[in-house]
Design an enzyme around this catalytic site. Sequence first.
Site, PDB file in Angstrom:
ATOM      1  N   ASP A  40     -29.701  42.070  17.659  1.00  0.00           N
ATOM      2  CA  ASP A  40     -30.663  41.441  16.764  1.00  0.00           C
ATOM      3  C   ASP A  40     -32.042  42.044  17.019  1.00  0.00           C
ATOM      4  OD1 ASP A  40     -31.882  39.751  14.983  1.00  0.00           O
ATOM      5  OD2 ASP A  40     -31.592  37.913  16.148  1.00  0.00           O
ATOM      6  N   ASP A  41     -32.578  42.747  16.017  1.00  0.00           N
ATOM      7  CA  ASP A  41     -33.934  43.313  16.086  1.00  0.00           C
ATOM      8  C   ASP A  41     -34.086  44.427  17.118  1.00  0.00           C
ATOM      9  OD1 ASP A  41     -34.575  41.388  14.224  1.00  0.00           O
ATOM     10  OD2 ASP A  41     -36.173  40.456  15.387  1.00  0.00           O
ATOM     11  N   CYS A  88     -33.051  39.945   8.859  1.00  0.00           N
ATOM     12  CA  CYS A  88     -31.736  39.536   9.368  1.00  0.00           C
ATOM     13  C   CYS A  88     -30.695  39.139   8.323  1.00  0.00           C
ATOM     14  CB  CYS A  88     -31.920  38.376  10.338  1.00  0.00           C
ATOM     15  SG  CYS A  88     -33.180  38.635  11.601  1.00  0.00           S
ATOM     16  N   ARG A  92     -27.143  41.198   7.438  1.00  0.00           N
ATOM     17  CA  ARG A  92     -25.870  40.665   7.897  1.00  0.00           C
ATOM     18  C   ARG A  92     -24.931  40.354   6.740  1.00  0.00           C
ATOM     19  NH1 ARG A  92     -26.420  38.788  13.321  1.00  0.00           N
ATOM     20  NH2 ARG A  92     -28.375  39.634  14.131  1.00  0.00           N
ATOM     21  N   LYS A 142     -25.151  35.045  16.727  1.00  0.00           N
ATOM     22  CA  LYS A 142     -25.968  34.771  15.543  1.00  0.00           C
ATOM     23  C   LYS A 142     -25.195  35.056  14.265  1.00  0.00           C
ATOM     24  CE  LYS A 142     -30.266  36.262  13.283  1.00  0.00           C
ATOM     25  NZ  LYS A 142     -31.533  36.977  13.454  1.00  0.00           N
ATOM     26  N   HIS A 144     -26.371  33.477  10.678  1.00  0.00           N
ATOM     27  CA  HIS A 144     -27.515  33.557   9.756  1.00  0.00           C
ATOM     28  C   HIS A 144     -27.114  33.810   8.302  1.00  0.00           C
ATOM     29  CE1 HIS A 144     -32.151  34.141  10.075  1.00  0.00           C
ATOM     30  NE2 HIS A 144     -31.786  33.129   9.305  1.00  0.00           N
ATOM     31  N   SER A 167     -31.353  32.578  13.910  1.00  0.00           N
ATOM     32  CA  SER A 167     -32.178  33.229  14.929  1.00  0.00           C
ATOM     33  C   SER A 167     -32.579  32.254  16.033  1.00  0.00           C
ATOM     34  CB  SER A 167     -33.444  33.820  14.296  1.00  0.00           C
ATOM     35  OG  SER A 167     -33.122  34.796  13.339  1.00  0.00           O
ATOM     36  N   HIS A 243     -34.089  39.310  19.643  1.00  0.00           N
ATOM     37  CA  HIS A 243     -35.032  38.560  18.819  1.00  0.00           C
ATOM     38  C   HIS A 243     -35.951  37.733  19.720  1.00  0.00           C
ATOM     39  CE1 HIS A 243     -36.590  36.064  15.578  1.00  0.00           C
ATOM     40  NE2 HIS A 243     -35.891  36.749  14.700  1.00  0.00           N
ATOM     41  N   ASP A 311     -29.233  44.874  13.405  1.00  0.00           N
ATOM     42  CA  ASP A 311     -29.404  44.418  12.025  1.00  0.00           C
ATOM     43  C   ASP A 311     -30.635  45.014  11.351  1.00  0.00           C
ATOM     44  OD1 ASP A 311     -31.220  42.956  13.540  1.00  0.00           O
ATOM     45  OD2 ASP A 311     -30.717  41.015  12.661  1.00  0.00           O
ATOM     46  N   ASN A 312     -31.683  45.318  12.116  1.00  0.00           N
ATOM     47  CA  ASN A 312     -32.905  45.925  11.569  1.00  0.00           C
ATOM     48  C   ASN A 312     -33.751  46.407  12.738  1.00  0.00           C
ATOM     49  OD1 ASN A 312     -33.220  42.594  10.887  1.00  0.00           O
ATOM     50  ND2 ASN A 312     -34.651  43.460  12.365  1.00  0.00           N
ATOM     51  N   LYS A 330     -39.700  46.133  11.672  1.00  0.00           N
ATOM     52  CA  LYS A 330     -38.954  45.115  10.932  1.00  0.00           C
ATOM     53  C   LYS A 330     -39.814  44.580   9.788  1.00  0.00           C
ATOM     54  CE  LYS A 330     -37.035  40.469  11.664  1.00  0.00           C
ATOM     55  NZ  LYS A 330     -36.717  39.421  12.676  1.00  0.00           N
TER      56      LYS A 330
END
Length: 545
Positions: A40-41, A88, A92, A142, A144, A167, A243, A311-312, A330
Amino acid sequence: MRALLTSLLIAAQQRAAAFESTTMVETPAPPPNVLLLFADDLGINQANIPGQPLSYTGVSGAIKTPNLAKMASEGTTFMQWYSAFHVCTPSRASLMTARLPVRLGLGDGVLAPDATGGLQLNETTMAETLRRLGYATAMFGKWHLGQREQYLPHNRGFDIYFGIPFSCDMGCGAWHGPHPTRCFPSPLPLLSCATGSVAKVEEQPTNLATLTQRYADFGAAFIANHSAADRPWFLFASFNHVHVTDANYSKANPPPGYSDWQFSSVEFCGSSGRGGTGDAVQELDDAVGQLLASVKRAGAERKTITFFTSDNGNPEYGDMLGNLPLRGYKASNWEGGVREPAIVRWPGRIAAGVTSWALATTYDIYPTVMRLAGGSMPPGRVYDGKDLSAVLLSGASTPHACLFHWHDSELGQGGRGLSAVRCGDYKAHFYTQNDYATEANRSKSWPAGKQDPPLLFLLTQTEQSETVQVDPASEEYASHMKVIGRARDAHLASIAPVCSQNKASECGGTNWSYAVCADHDSKSKFPQWPLCTITPAGWTAKTCV
């Protein structure tokens, strides 16, 4: 943790054991297990993989990721792997469907923790299709894509699920201080659930200090159980790392700094040279190593294809050096917002220690896995993802002619919607977001907003920073913008308007009654803690922040 996994498996097996028919295609080998490791991130420069020609430096060695480095030495590392979106939820959704977010009604940002909508039920997820092919399916971490019961993973193709449904900053916990008086919409929940049963709240608020290790234990048990049963399995290991627990730019260290508003176990507090953000990356790497070791112990390495990506990109309030040398962060369609670290490993099938410059995307995973598993994509849909099996197994060139980067779901030629398009080595920006280049001590910052004429950059193996603009008066500009313009028009023509799951004016919005709450009467038991508390110890757990 094993007791929890066992109870979830029993509940899942109580459902009707009937798989819907799925069209089969020829495949050269038995269907592989699929291990999908999803961060995540995580920025491309936060992973430390020595020997790569671009990024992957662990922010100049301040972060160590030996398990990712080992995975890379045994597989293919991608230099140009893209997410479907810069934040996010949309990213996803595309991973699960192989369709860009604008086609899903999820192209307008992230779903709130009390969201009305989610990934619409007429979409077929990768987990649903694999389960129809006989796979055991599980997910941790996660999600989301909607926290209401009908949208949760156990109702979208996963036999069992254990995790935070959004998140880690979308609910309060220990990092809000010892006596928070208000917590909206509710304390951070940790769920467990199985197909055929209703989701159970295991903790509220979640104890983040032990979360990542519990994720690793859950995944390891699932791998061991199903490898022993010699049944193909799919594990979606969707970490909450890296994150931040408080997405607040003002709480980051002075630029080009990093955030300490992160969680990790006590073992990893202060373990890196980039504060809490780096500590989280190193704990993520440790958990990845545990899962890969579980595959090895099960004797399933040569039966398992493993994907690792994010994811990003990392946000500017995470680590300002986390995406270098790429521009942006992001929430932008600069390369730093949408180009991700990525490794794919399958011993004996995918060449070891290879670096690939092929254009590839997160939404290619679904069609690639379908090809390898002997299945086909569900009919009646336009898919943006491509089968990467030839790229992975024989080093073929990319199947993508162009990639389309949406800022939001606004349609038409004049809006922010389709804000950037890449065809071959050329990328055009029609609408840009803040690149924070000045704060990151970069030499040039491009203004945010509509670009007229569009900015055009040539992305080569030696120039990836979107710094040198192609002259709008040149023939080079005219010829490549003509190609990009035609591709953009054709892509826009393929988009059908879909009801937005984010916008209250359409079919989205929020409603507090949909927030996850384990006990609406919790104040009678724990009057000093916010409503919905069932595990008071979660308010005082040490999480490094």
